[in-house]
Design a protein around this motif. Structure first.
Motif, short mmCIF file in Angstrom:
data_model
loop_
_atom_site.label_atom_id
_atom_site.label_comp_id
_atom_site.label_asym_id
_atom_site.label_seq_id
_atom_site.Cartn_x
_atom_site.Cartn_y
_atom_site.Cartn_z
N LEU A 172 -1.04 30.08 21.23
CA LEU A 172 -2.00 31.07 21.13
C LEU A 172 -2.07 32.03 22.27
CD1 LEU A 172 -5.08 29.02 20.01
CD2 LEU A 172 -3.32 30.19 18.50
N LEU A 173 -1.89 31.57 23.53
CA LEU A 173 -1.70 32.22 24.58
C LEU A 173 -0.51 33.05 24.62
CD1 LEU A 173 -3.22 29.76 27.30
CD2 LEU A 173 -4.38 32.15 26.35
N ALA A 174 0.69 32.58 24.16
CA ALA A 174 1.97 33.26 24.29
C ALA A 174 1.94 34.25 23.25
CB ALA A 174 2.73 32.03 23.91
N ARG A 175 1.22 34.38 22.22
CA ARG A 175 1.19 35.59 21.31
C ARG A 175 0.83 36.54 22.16
NH1 ARG A 175 -1.75 32.53 16.50
NH2 ARG A 175 -0.14 30.93 16.24
N ALA A 176 -0.23 36.51 23.18
CA ALA A 176 -0.54 37.75 24.02
C ALA A 176 0.02 37.82 25.27
CB ALA A 176 -2.16 37.42 24.32
N HIS A 177 1.25 37.18 25.58
CA HIS A 177 2.06 37.00 26.69
C HIS A 177 1.47 36.77 27.69
CE1 HIS A 177 4.60 39.84 24.21
NE2 HIS A 177 3.73 40.49 23.98
N GLN A 178 0.54 35.66 27.70
CA GLN A 178 -0.28 35.07 28.58
C GLN A 178 0.49 33.51 28.89
OE1 GLN A 178 -2.58 35.93 30.71
NE2 GLN A 178 -2.94 37.96 29.65
N THR A 179 0.50 33.02 30.03
CA THR A 179 1.12 31.54 30.20
C THR A 179 0.06 30.72 30.77
OG1 THR A 179 3.07 32.51 30.69
CG2 THR A 179 3.00 30.35 31.32
N LEU A 180 -0.35 29.74 30.42
CA LEU A 180 -1.17 28.96 30.88
C LEU A 180 -0.92 28.21 32.23
CD1 LEU A 180 -3.28 25.95 29.12
CD2 LEU A 180 -2.17 25.33 31.07
N THR A 181 -1.71 28.28 33.12
CA THR A 181 -1.23 27.42 34.44
C THR A 181 -2.42 26.65 35.06
OG1 THR A 181 -2.38 29.54 35.82
CG2 THR A 181 -0.31 29.69 35.36
N THR A 182 -3.33 26.58 34.34
CA THR A 182 -4.55 25.78 34.83
C THR A 182 -5.28 25.38 33.52
OG1 THR A 182 -4.80 26.50 36.99
CG2 THR A 182 -6.41 25.14 36.28
N LEU A 183 -5.51 24.02 33.27
CA LEU A 183 -6.54 23.55 32.35
C LEU A 183 -7.62 22.66 32.87
CD1 LEU A 183 -7.17 23.85 29.07
CD2 LEU A 183 -5.55 22.12 28.79
N ASP A 184 -8.70 22.69 32.70
CA ASP A 184 -9.67 21.87 33.18
C ASP A 184 -10.71 21.42 32.21
OD1 ASP A 184 -11.40 20.56 35.50
OD2 ASP A 184 -12.79 21.83 34.75
N LEU A 185 -10.59 19.93 32.08
CA LEU A 185 -11.68 19.46 31.39
C LEU A 185 -12.77 19.00 32.21
CD1 LEU A 185 -12.82 18.14 28.91
CD2 LEU A 185 -11.59 16.08 29.25
N GLY A 186 -14.11 19.67 32.21
CA GLY A 186 -15.23 19.09 33.08
C GLY A 186 -15.95 17.79 32.48
N SER A 187 -16.76 17.47 33.59
CA SER A 187 -17.25 16.11 33.19
C SER A 187 -18.22 16.15 32.01
CB SER A 187 -17.96 15.58 34.35
OG SER A 187 -19.04 16.77 34.70
N GLY A 188 -18.77 17.39 31.63
CA GLY A 188 -19.65 17.54 30.54
C GLY A 188 -18.83 17.93 29.22
#
Length: 274
Positions: A172-188
């Protein structure tokens, strides 16, 4: 003595003779076992060489020999191959090891290296790596600094879940020429993503839902228009609203944007009642 006479012997004598024969056989068997054990322990059977093969691009043979070989127990005949396998798999960068005997007096060890796909951080833990199966492993982080790996974080035991989510979001991000660099799953249970351009997106607790993915797609499509309109880059977005999203421009706060009408709207978090 005839067989008839033998059967006429008293019972206690027959029992004594049977016991004597059994003891003689046990003694003979014990001698054979002891001799076999003695022979198996001779240095004739010492392992002469260990042949390393497989994926050795990241795995240093020098490190393997230094860390694994001193921990091997037994000789060519007595070594426990399953235990030896675990010894080799404890070496950094080794994912799996297959250990086989090779005549004469050699071991063949086929190694499969870990394939790092991300860095992993969890509360109170040291930085680790995540492999392609979502498993964490320890290695020298300096060896992967030039790979540009994304950074994942979350509670202990969630690395596979975070990897799976990254695989959902990246197209989904690649369609907008964005690249995921950080992904965080919070404790909540709240998910946050950051892209290489510095864009931070708050996705809420269900980023894999169709509604959230639709909002993400709509936001990414509208983002260039908003940046052009206001002459500033968007540095963060909050997609936790059921009917739109809120964005933050560099130096300016904007109210929520309704993606269906392109008009600003006051955002209302999911679950809030007026």
């Amino acid at each position: 003595m005839s067989s008839t006479a033998a059967h006429e012997l008293p019972l206690d004598i027959r029992l004594m003779q049977g016991t004597s024969r059994a003891l003689i056989w046990l003694f003979a068997l014990g001698c054979v076992v002891a001799a076999g054990h003695w022979l198996m322990q001779r240095n004739w059977w010492d392992i002469r060489a260990v042949q390393l093969q497989g994926d050795l691009q990241r795995i240093s043979p020098v490190t393997v020999r230094a860390e694994a070989l001193p921990k091997l127990q037994g000789n060519f005949l007595t070594i426990n191959l399953a235990q030896a396998q675990r010894v080799f798999e404890d070496v950094p960068w080794v994912r799996t090891a297959v250990v086989q005997r090779l005549w004469p007096m050699r071991l063949a060890v086929t190694l499969q290296a870990q394939q790092p796909v991300a860095l992993w951080h969890e509360p109170g833990g040291a930085t680790q790596l995540v492999n392609a199966e979502g498993q964490t492993f320890s290695a020298n982080i300096g060896e992967v600094q030039g790979l540009g790996l994304p950074q994942f974080s979350g509670p202990a035991g969630t690395s596979a879940q975070v990897l799976q989510m990254s695989q959902t979001l990246q197209p989904l991000l690649a369609r907008a020429h964005q690249t995921l660099t950080t992904l965080d799953l919070g404790s909540g249970g709240n998910w946050r993503v950051q892209t290489r351009s510095g864009l931070r997106i708050d996705l809420g607790s269900a980023p894999d839902s169709a509604a959230t993915q639709t909002r993400l797609t709509q936001f990414l499509a509208l983002m260039p228009q908003l940046e052009t309109r206001y002459g500033r880059a968007i540095d963060s977005a909050d997609l936790r609203y059921p009917n739109g999203f809120a964005v933050h421009l560099q130096g300016v706060d904007l109210p929520g944007m309704n993606p269906t009408t392109n008009k600003t709207t006051t955002p209302r978090p999911a679950g809030r009642k007026d």
